[in-house]
Design a protein around this motif. Structure first.
Motif, short mmCIF file in Angstrom:
data_model
loop_
_atom_site.label_atom_id
_atom_site.label_comp_id
_atom_site.label_asym_id
_atom_site.label_seq_id
_atom_site.Cartn_x
_atom_site.Cartn_y
_atom_site.Cartn_z
N LEU A 48 0.83 -1.21 0.00
CA LEU A 48 0.00 0.00 0.00
C LEU A 48 0.86 1.26 0.00
O LEU A 48 1.79 1.39 0.81
N SER A 49 0.58 2.17 -0.88
CA SER A 49 1.26 3.46 -0.87
C SER A 49 0.46 4.48 -1.68
O SER A 49 0.55 4.52 -2.91
N PRO A 50 -0.33 5.31 -1.00
CA PRO A 50 -1.07 6.35 -1.72
C PRO A 50 -0.14 7.22 -2.57
O PRO A 50 -0.51 7.66 -3.66
N GLN A 51 1.09 7.43 -2.08
CA GLN A 51 2.03 8.27 -2.82
C GLN A 51 2.35 7.69 -4.18
O GLN A 51 2.62 8.42 -5.13
N ASN A 76 8.84 -1.65 6.65
CA ASN A 76 8.90 -0.20 6.45
C ASN A 76 7.47 0.33 6.45
O ASN A 76 6.52 -0.43 6.66
N VAL A 77 7.32 1.62 6.23
CA VAL A 77 5.99 2.24 6.37
C VAL A 77 4.95 1.55 5.48
O VAL A 77 3.87 1.18 5.94
N GLU A 78 5.29 1.34 4.21
CA GLU A 78 4.34 0.73 3.27
C GLU A 78 4.00 -0.70 3.68
O GLU A 78 2.84 -1.10 3.66
N LEU A 91 -1.11 -4.15 8.49
CA LEU A 91 -2.24 -3.69 9.32
C LEU A 91 -3.56 -3.88 8.58
O LEU A 91 -4.55 -4.37 9.14
N TYR A 92 -3.56 -3.49 7.31
CA TYR A 92 -4.76 -3.58 6.49
C TYR A 92 -5.24 -5.02 6.37
O TYR A 92 -6.41 -5.34 6.60
N VAL A 130 12.71 -0.29 11.70
CA VAL A 130 11.67 -0.01 10.72
C VAL A 130 12.32 0.80 9.60
O VAL A 130 13.13 1.68 9.84
N ARG A 149 -6.58 -6.62 9.72
CA ARG A 149 -7.97 -6.23 10.03
C ARG A 149 -8.96 -7.13 9.31
O ARG A 149 -9.89 -7.66 9.91
N GLU A 179 4.30 -2.13 6.66
CA GLU A 179 3.56 -2.19 7.93
C GLU A 179 2.09 -1.82 7.70
O GLU A 179 1.19 -2.43 8.28
N ALA A 180 1.87 -0.81 6.88
CA ALA A 180 0.48 -0.42 6.60
C ALA A 180 -0.27 -1.56 5.91
O ALA A 180 -1.42 -1.84 6.23
#
Ligand SMILES: [Zn+2]
Lengths: 194, 340
Positions: free
Chosen positions: A109-112, A142-144, A150-151, A172, A154, A146-147
């Motif tokens: 995931l990465s909106p950017q 890393n941020v992407e 998380l997604y 991280v 859930r 980990e997100a």
């Protein structure tokens, strides 16, 4: 048609991590070598495209669809290890810690970068959940990554599936591609339930 | 112009007219220590006469001699420690440094981002994980901002990510500000500046900032409607502030230029004291240290500064320093430093 050497340099420099200088060096190396060496290289490159594809079930790179891992009766079909890219499978395989199968998301995931859940092989994963006991999330720490974990956690937990995450002993911002086998093996063995 | 200098311990006073290059000298020391410039945000501005490349090499003589090198080559910044390309965290830990120049008055009277940068310099100095925490928060925030600008779908995941890194960052900032307060008290007492009651406190943009990730998550989700409308992340550490008040009033309302300068240097000394407590004592850079300060305030601050290991001060008024204990005098002109 333009100068063949210029063309080769141009093609090579489109590869990641290859600048114009390196591309020129490689091209001259090929030019100096024998005809058969050059055709072996060319053949190997086209074979990759002609003979390999993504496994229809897990998206791993394979010559036969479904792939060997997906069809191996000795593997634990109730445990799926989720990774971002096909090349993340090799390092995990080498640790020998994972006996189950894989699922390659083909990204994170990465909106950017314009990547949402629809751009990833998430639906395909959700169709594989029959008889699944555990999903191990091995996306990058890393941020992407980990997100993404998380997604997925859930959604999967809401379906009553046990979800675990690699216990990364690394900072991280890391990448499992660059993690050594021992560390990766340890983070698999010590994975924590989400 | 290449410049090669051995800089010993003690207080160095660099005297020269405006434009003589005093600040450029401090700049190069700062650049070596931090890989950043303290005047310009763009490092390429440091290159003189339109040259594309430059480098600063230095050796820090602490317990072990460590060689730092920062190089700017064809638009790329290359940093190395002892000849090895290094991570930012490792690089920054070699030569801790604190600096004050005229632009830093923004910390006292400017917009909040100057104060957030000030706190975050403390966070980085205080904790080895500080840089990672700050960069994770920033990256997550950029992703969330982008999401809000596109369709805003999947905000929950990014808010949860943000709540985790926001929590870490807020805790580090709070810890640093607590230590800063204690040090500031000690500095004000030792320097006897007569500034009145100076109060520093950390203001988090999130009301639930100190209550942990799940409380932060709840507050973030509560703002999501407004955030979708504005297409901007409205809550979080990127909106935090450091409140600095003098006798109950904002510094900008009550302090004279001289008081601001004294306050700024006191704040810097307090920051340096925190760094000294957790690691090694930093090098001090004070650009135009004496401007706006009357002689009595200068002497008050001097009582604190003069005991430090290594201090670099620039000034264009040599006379005000008479009678103060200076270890090394330099004169600056035509891009050269000369021992006086
Ligand atoms: Zn497969």
């Amino acid at each position: 048609m333009s100068d063949p050497l210029v063309r080769l340099i141009g093609e090579l420099s489109r590869l990641p991590g290859i600048g114009p200088k390196t591309a020129s060096r490689l091209a001259h190396y090929v030019l100096k070598g024998s005809r058969s060496e050059a055709s072996n290289l060319a053949q190997a490159i086209t074979d990759v495209k002609d003979l390999l594809s993504n496994c229809g079930r897990c998206n791993a790179i394979t010559a036969i669809d479904p792939c060997q891992i997906c069809t191996d009766p000795l593997r634990d079909q109730s445990r799926i290890c989720v990774v971002e890219e096909p090349f993340n499978i090799g390092p995990i395989e080498r640790t020998g810690e994972h006996q189950g199968t894989y699922h390659v998301l083909l990204g994170a995931l990465s909106p950017q970068r314009g990547i949402g859940p629809k751009e990833l092989a998430v639906e395909q994963l959700l169709h594989r959940l029959d008889g699944i006991e555990e999903v191990i999330l091995a996306t990058n720490p890393n941020v992407e990554g980990e997100a993404t974990a998380l997604y997925l956690a859930r959604i999967l937990k809401s379906k009553g599936i046990e979800v675990s995450r690699l216990a990364f002993g690394m900072p991280v911002g890391g990448d499992i591609e660059y993690t050594d086998e021992v560390t990766l093996g340890r983070s698999l063995a010590g994975r924590r339930l989400l | 112009m290449p410049l090669d200098l051995a800089l010993e311990k003690g207080v160095h006073l660099i005297v020269g007219d405006n434009g003589a290059g005093k600040t450029s000298f401090l700049e190069s020391v700062y650049l070596l220590a931090t890989t950043k410039s303290f005047r310009t945000s763009r490092i390429s501005d440091c290159c003189s006469h339109g040259s594309k490349n430059f480098q600063v090499v230095g050796e820090a003589s602490t317990e072990k001699r460590t060689r730092l090198r920062i190089e700017w080559k064809e638009g790329e910044r290359i940093r190395s420690v002892n000849g090895r390309v290094s991570g930012l965290g490792e690089y920054l830990s070699v030569l801790p440094i604190v600096s004050w120049s005229s632009g830093d008055t923004d910390v006292l009277v400017g917009p909040p981002d100057a104060r957030r940068r000030f706190i975050d310099r403390g966070v980085v100095g205080l904790s080895s994980g500080g840089i990672g925490t700050i960069s994770t928060y920033r990256k997550t925030l950029l992703e969330k901002r982008r999401l809000l600008q596109s369709n805003g779908r999947g905000l929950e995941v990014w808010n949860e990510m943000l709540s985790l890194s926001a929590h870490n960052l807020i805790e580090l900032r709070a810890k640093y500000v607590e230590r800063l307060k204690t040090s500031l008290k000690a500095v004000l007492k030792a320097s006897d500046l007569g500034l009145g009651d100076l109060q520093v406190s950390y203001k988090t943009s999130l009301k639930s900032g100190r209550e942990g990730p799940s409380a932060i998550m709840k507050e973030l989700m509560g703002a999501s409607k407004r955030e979708r409308v504005m297409q901007l992340p409205l809550l979080g550490p990127h909106r935090d502030d450091l409140s600095i008040r003098l006798s109950g009033f904002a510094v900008r309302q009550v302090a004279s230029a001289g008081e601001r300068k004294a306050l700024g240097i006191a704040l810097l000394l307090a920051h340096a004291a925190v760094l000294s407590e957790v690691g090694s004592e930093p090098v001090y850079l004070l650009d135009d240290a004496d401007t706006e300060l009357d002689v009595s305030r200068l002497r008050s601050l001097w009582r604190v500064i003069s005991h430090r290991q290594q201090v670099f001060i620039t000034s264009n008024r040599p006379l005000v320093w008479e009678g103060l204990e200076i270890d090394h005098f330099w004169t600056c002109g035509d891009g050269q430093l000369n021992a006086a």
